[in-house]
Design an enzyme around this catalytic site. Structure first.
Site, mmCIF file in Angstrom:
data_model
loop_
_atom_site.group_PDB
_atom_site.id
_atom_site.type_symbol
_atom_site.label_atom_id
_atom_site.label_comp_id
_atom_site.label_asym_id
_atom_site.label_seq_id
_atom_site.Cartn_x
_atom_site.Cartn_y
_atom_site.Cartn_z
ATOM 1 N N TYR B 322 15.391 6.571 -25.966
ATOM 2 C CA TYR B 322 13.763 7.317 -24.441
ATOM 3 C C TYR B 322 13.224 7.792 -26.553
ATOM 4 O O TYR B 322 12.208 7.214 -26.101
ATOM 5 C CB TYR B 322 14.334 8.752 -24.025
ATOM 6 C CG TYR B 322 15.170 8.248 -22.907
ATOM 7 C CD1 TYR B 322 14.754 7.696 -21.942
ATOM 8 C CD2 TYR B 322 15.902 8.981 -22.662
ATOM 9 C CE1 TYR B 322 15.424 7.361 -20.622
ATOM 10 C CE2 TYR B 322 16.860 8.443 -21.124
ATOM 11 C CZ TYR B 322 16.596 7.888 -20.229
ATOM 12 O OH TYR B 322 17.043 8.147 -19.175
ATOM 13 N N PHE B 325 11.274 4.489 -27.495
ATOM 14 C CA PHE B 325 10.670 3.585 -26.869
ATOM 15 C C PHE B 325 9.287 4.427 -26.835
ATOM 16 O O PHE B 325 8.393 4.175 -26.142
ATOM 17 C CB PHE B 325 11.283 3.228 -25.348
ATOM 18 C CG PHE B 325 12.660 2.500 -25.399
ATOM 19 C CD1 PHE B 325 11.990 0.708 -26.539
ATOM 20 C CD2 PHE B 325 13.764 2.266 -25.648
ATOM 21 C CE1 PHE B 325 13.253 -0.040 -27.233
ATOM 22 C CE2 PHE B 325 14.507 1.039 -26.193
ATOM 23 C CZ PHE B 325 13.806 0.082 -26.334
ATOM 24 N N LYS B 331 2.210 0.898 -24.870
ATOM 25 C CA LYS B 331 2.998 0.447 -23.793
ATOM 26 C C LYS B 331 1.684 2.427 -23.312
ATOM 27 O O LYS B 331 1.693 1.571 -22.336
ATOM 28 C CB LYS B 331 4.519 0.845 -23.818
ATOM 29 C CG LYS B 331 4.933 0.191 -22.722
ATOM 30 C CD LYS B 331 6.727 0.440 -22.833
ATOM 31 C CE LYS B 331 7.274 1.416 -21.838
ATOM 32 N NZ LYS B 331 8.219 1.209 -21.516
ATOM 33 N N TYR B 332 2.042 3.006 -23.817
ATOM 34 C CA TYR B 332 1.676 4.656 -22.607
ATOM 35 C C TYR B 332 0.805 3.842 -22.567
ATOM 36 O O TYR B 332 -0.562 5.229 -21.638
ATOM 37 C CB TYR B 332 2.395 5.870 -23.227
ATOM 38 C CG TYR B 332 3.871 5.518 -22.658
ATOM 39 C CD1 TYR B 332 4.778 5.122 -21.513
ATOM 40 C CD2 TYR B 332 5.093 5.346 -23.933
ATOM 41 C CE1 TYR B 332 5.887 4.968 -21.233
ATOM 42 C CE2 TYR B 332 6.072 4.732 -23.549
ATOM 43 C CZ TYR B 332 6.589 5.180 -22.757
ATOM 44 O OH TYR B 332 8.012 4.731 -22.434
ATOM 45 N N GLU B 390 14.728 10.246 -10.970
ATOM 46 C CA GLU B 390 15.103 10.315 -12.509
ATOM 47 C C GLU B 390 16.211 10.403 -11.832
ATOM 48 O O GLU B 390 16.837 11.150 -11.480
ATOM 49 C CB GLU B 390 14.827 11.220 -13.578
ATOM 50 C CG GLU B 390 15.717 10.608 -15.095
ATOM 51 C CD GLU B 390 16.157 9.334 -15.066
ATOM 52 O OE1 GLU B 390 14.774 8.774 -15.989
ATOM 53 O OE2 GLU B 390 16.454 8.666 -15.256
ATOM 54 N N ASP B 417 18.492 9.273 -7.562
ATOM 55 C CA ASP B 417 17.805 7.476 -7.937
ATOM 56 C C ASP B 417 16.992 7.149 -6.718
ATOM 57 O O ASP B 417 17.517 7.741 -5.277
ATOM 58 C CB ASP B 417 19.809 6.597 -7.528
ATOM 59 C CG ASP B 417 19.718 5.333 -7.988
ATOM 60 O OD1 ASP B 417 18.691 4.995 -7.151
ATOM 61 O OD2 ASP B 417 20.798 4.566 -8.143
ATOM 62 N N GLU B 433 8.848 1.623 -14.737
ATOM 63 C CA GLU B 433 8.554 1.280 -16.084
ATOM 64 C C GLU B 433 10.415 0.320 -16.658
ATOM 65 O O GLU B 433 11.082 0.871 -16.812
ATOM 66 C CB GLU B 433 8.012 1.828 -16.745
ATOM 67 C CG GLU B 433 9.213 3.222 -17.581
ATOM 68 C CD GLU B 433 9.005 3.654 -19.056
ATOM 69 O OE1 GLU B 433 8.544 3.178 -20.022
ATOM 70 O OE2 GLU B 433 8.935 4.863 -19.170
ATOM 71 N N GLU B 442 17.109 -6.516 -15.433
ATOM 72 C CA GLU B 442 16.895 -4.767 -15.721
ATOM 73 C C GLU B 442 16.738 -4.518 -14.584
ATOM 74 O O GLU B 442 16.559 -3.217 -13.368
ATOM 75 C CB GLU B 442 16.176 -3.784 -16.537
ATOM 76 C CG GLU B 442 17.142 -4.270 -18.046
ATOM 77 C CD GLU B 442 16.020 -3.370 -18.847
ATOM 78 O OE1 GLU B 442 15.871 -1.893 -19.106
ATOM 79 O OE2 GLU B 442 16.757 -3.748 -20.341
#
Lengths: 635, 635
Positions: B322, B325, B331-332, B390, B417, B433, B442
């Protein structure tokens, strides 16, 4: 659908028979071995063409209770709906057909039928190939158990319609078009099976056409894994007695198809007095297809069956191996001829004064060449003394028995490796039978180089020379046989880097065999080198796939007395040697006019001899068996 | 010859230096890292051309006691005699050269030198390839330990002589000839390494030419396993201060060669004040070759290093994954832009009455998108309420900590989930994401299809669509990396039937990437189907080998706010994703003008999603990963 039996296996296409049980009974009464029938009734087609399919339980006409599972699994071949087109360019049509295909395949699995039949209707059926292939791979538990018979027409529909066309616009042009059409459906198949990775559960159901293609095109089909062939009733003519018969070329084709163990299927409606007569006629052709050639008879049951080559220097042969080879009607006759001629020539020499000539047989085995020598001496009216040298102690016992009981003083048995024996006198004629299927592959050169020291300076070696031959072949069947020799604890390339002795059968020759390595005996050069390297080029006549190299040998025993297993010069009736096969790791597509270039090496170390080979054209396949890593012959 | 260090590795060709010890000491003093020297003194040539060679102990100039074995094994590259021609058409010449080659190779093994250098001087060096290859395979104990550097000229001697020719006879013709010559030496190499089965111990020592070939030809060289490059001293110009320098294009080439970790070798006689200056100049170019691009910097050390793709649905990510990334500078920021724009649009809608908007982050991880949402809301001056969903319990702890300490009421952490969560209110904006290197790999489509039920009918998904891209690539390096992933207890095809995440480096693109599968969110179709099948065609510009397919994605976060790792549109500075590689089982030779046709499937079962792919043109490679047998992603 018993594959190995002394009668033909012939099925009847009953299409979408309204009462399957009755149809089966009827077919059995007519002497057919199995039936071919639709899994789904054709009237359910509509649903699938108009958008997303809805009700999926109804279209299967054959509730599984109609027949016992024993019947389903032994005497029914299921036809898939012939309008399914999973390679449609319209995505929604494609998806609908894909769903139907998956459903029919699932139903075939459920019924436990041994084979499904589905048509290959055009080029580049990639999605169809993927779908079928994916059903045949995966884990043991999920893998489909049925065989897949792809129904391929011998001629494309275009070619057939062309037969009825005016042929005014030039012969040559027609010829070329004809050729393209002959090729066309084979290319459909060749594409399909490549996408499906030559999966061995996928075979051909060849639709025999009214006009047959050229000899070359038929040969190519016969090199394919044809599991079945369809004979439409309209192909049958009627003979004087009113019975159905096929034209001569069709008869020949059917016999050849039976020889590669394909099963017949009669399709179409009755055009003669009874469906029974078609079966009877097929049975008749099957009986005619059985060969009476001793070589073929000897090879029966061994067709395309891979055997590891013998290593007689390392291993001792068993008695029954000797026994089989001693029965060859041709080989020892020719040896006797060669020895007689050599003895006659020796006895004509100036220095010959009527005294006894010395003949040494190296690798005497159980004595066939000793007998041949004694017979030859009697015919030539020459006195001889024979030394029989043999390293296998088991065979020596048999030799000694014959020495005591039959041969007496004329023969001296020597229990010794020929490379180590020290003779008390030199020999006039050195006789050996050390050749393998590829000539030198059982190390005859090395053995005879070692043995020639007991030959007189003007002595004769029988054989006096031999040459290996190579020819490129097309054979998906043999490719799959080699592939399935993979052992878990060895690298995947291993079986592709060793030769196999095999009765080549379901294959096509891509070109005639060419001479490769020659060895002569005695070898009088000061620096004997039995390593070799040669480049061979073969011109290809038709589009095909290169799967391997067939190996043969020709041998001069003495003067014009020859032994050969090279197809072009094969000694008639001799069965002692099957050909040898050198596989190629990656099947190579070749086109008419291409040149196949093969590099071949015979390499030698202190302890071993081995071959290496590679394809240099039309595409490259890396050196096979570098350093003898997968296969070598111990010295 | 240390490969990974922050300075250049540069060697000096000392040819057949009369005193090797002195030459080594001198090279070290000049700051060179290694020397390149002949193993056999050139004056011994005669012996080999005149018939069978005789005395074999003398020609080796370098008795092994001259240097310590430490020196031999680390700082000496051995040049083989450059006149050896084991592909001579004259058998006796060939055999003599073969003996000499084997002797020199044996001597190289004896000395324990790390690499040998030998020239590739023409096309179709089959026997040379076989000989070298056979030394590099076999058992662990007999296998040669040296690397083989094939010295390949960038331009063939013909092309070089052509530079000095009159160019009167038509530009076009010249161009074509030029192109043929550019291709020529690459084809020498391509043939050689195919015969040697792409053996990874065989690399190139590229001889840099005075005139450089086209950009495309240089790119192709950079896609090859270049281990070293030779810079002849005559290539150097002299700058105003009298120091040696290279022309701009040569500088660029050398820098690119350093980037693929090739080592430099200075050859030829001194043409400036000291050999030292050539080394210094190479060092200077090496420093210039180090990239300052954040993406490149992030990828350093990961070049061509294969990683298994993440399966975040099955596995929980680790904290440092984490962390890495979250550091992406682009990206953010783009997510924040997209969320701000979406909030602004929402707040302009008629029915919006100033009340709080609901933003749900699914797969919130440690919270970067929660922060981006809160920042975006502040920028847009809109009140929001964030649900952070999450499934990873470890990440949830971090989220809850931030909820308590920083975010307060604005954020509700949901430990669940996303496919199972039942929200109490519907959301205006769904932020996720979930993209992999190949977009959907994914399982973002499946996750978002499951999550979209808590989106309002006019709600927005960020991202709103994404598309995977594919491009065919040439990379012997990556082919070998994939090949070496083979595990003994799995079939040999396994590593070729799975994608790898990899910082593509030592490769050439055969064509630009093309869009493959597109997914849109929310997906409003009544019958959601995320399976896909597409055929792509790529026109090839130069002769090369197809080894695999590079995969990328482009993504629309919202309106024109994009993220992309497709090279043509790559978001500048974003490093969160390396490309993905789909290997091809068999390297395919392609020619300029050929069309590469790829069939690609995304397949779905009840429990898994997987890809299958095959090559349909210019030759066929069977379907990879049928039924997901080698690789699939768990749902």
């Amino acid at each position: 659908m018993a594959l190995h039996k002394a009668r033909a296996s012939v099925g009847l296409d009953v299409d979408a028979a309204p009462d399957l049980q009755a149809a089966l009974l009827n077919a059995a009464n007519l002497n057919y071995d199995f039936v071919v029938t639709n899994l789904v009734h054709p009237r359910y087609r509509q649903e699938f063409i108009e958008g997303k399919a809805k009700h999926r339980s109804c279209p299967f006409t054959r509730a599984d209770l109609i027949l016992s599972s024993q019947d389903w699994s032994s005497i029914v071949v299921g036809k898939l709906s012939n309008y399914i087109n999973v390679d449609s360019i319209c995505p929604s049509t494609r998806e609908n057909y894909e769903q139907q295909l998956l459903q029919e395949l699932a139903y075939a699995s459920h019924l436990g039928i041994p084979a499904i039949l589905l048509p290959l209707k055009g080029p580049k059926q990639t999605n169809l190939a993927r779908t079928i292939y994916s059903k045949l791979t995966g884990s043991q538990s999920t893998e489909a158990r049925y065989s897949v018979w792809m129904q391929v027409p011998m001629k494309s529909p275009k070619a057939i319609s062309n037969c009825y066309r005016d042929t005014g616009n030039g012969e040559n042009h027609e010829d070329e078009e004809e050729k393209a059409w002959e090729n066309e459906t084979w290319h459909w198949w060749n594409y399909f099976r490549q996408v499906a990775d030559f999966n061995k559960k996928i075979g051909i159901a060849l639709e025999i056409s009214e006009d047959l293609p050229s000899h070359a095109a038929i040969s190519r089909w016969l090199g394919e894994p044809i599991k079945a062939f369809l004979v439409p009733t309209y192909l049958f003519l009627t003979n004087k007695k009113g019975y159905p018969v096929l034209s001569k070329p069709h008869q020949q084709l059917v016999k050849n198809l039976f020889r590669i163990k394909a099963q017949g299927i009669i399709t179409g409606s009755l055009r003669h007095t009874s469906m029974k007569h078609y079966q009877e006629y097929m049975e008749f052709l099957f009986k005619q297809s059985i060969s009476h050639d001793p070589l073929k008879k000897f090879g029966q049951g061994y067709e395309d069956y891979l055997q590891y080559p013998l290593q007689p220097l390392m291993d001792n042969l068993e008695s029954n191996t000797y026994e089989i080879f001693e029965k060859d009607p041709v080989k020892y006759r020719e040896y006797q001829n060669a020895i007689r001629r050599a003895l006659q020539d020796k006895s004509k020499e100036e220095k010959y004064d009527g005294k006894t000539l010395v003949v040494t047989v190296v690798g005497a085995g159980r004595g066939p060449l000793v007998r041949a020598s004694l017979n030859a001496a009697a015919e030539a009216e020459v006195d001889i003394k024979v030394y029989a040298v043999e390293k296998n102690p088991n065979a020596v016992i048999t030799l000694q028995l014959q020495e005591e009981e039959i041969w007496g003083d004329k023969v001296t048995v020597v229990s010794c490796d020929m490379r180590e024996w020290n003779p008390t006198e030199l020999t006039d004629i050195l006789v050996s039978e050390l050749l393998g299927s590829f000539g030198d592959n059982e190390l005859s050169p090395e053995c005879l180089d070692g043995a020639q020291r007991f030959l007189k300076p003007d002595g004769i070696s029988i054989p006096c020379d031999y040459t290996s031959f190579l020819a490129p072949i097309h054979s998906p069947k043999l490719y799959n046989e080699v592939r399935s020799c993979r052992e878990v604890d060895k690298p995947p390339h291993t079986p592709f880097e060793m030769p196999f002795v095999v009765q080549l059968h379901n294959k096509m020759d891509l070109a005639s065999a060419q001479p490769l390595f020659k060895f002569e005996h005695p070898n009088l050069s000061t620096n004997i080198d039995n390593s070799r390297y040669k480049i061979l080029q073969f011109q290809v006549e038709s589009d095909a796939t290169l799967h391997g190299l067939a190996g043969y040998f020709e041998c001069t025993l003495y003067k014009d007395v020859m032994l050969s297993i090279n197809p072009a010069t094969h000694s008639e009736g001799m069965f002692s040697w099957f050909p040898i096969l050198f596989p190629i790791k990656i099947p190579i597509q070749v086109h008419s006019g291409d040149v196949i270039e093969i590099h071949f090496w015979r390499k030698i170390s202190r302890t071993h001899v081995w071959y290496e080979w590679c394809v240099a054209s039309p595409s490259i396949v890396a050196v096979h068996n570098p350093n003898g890593r997968s296969y070598s012959i111990g010295l």
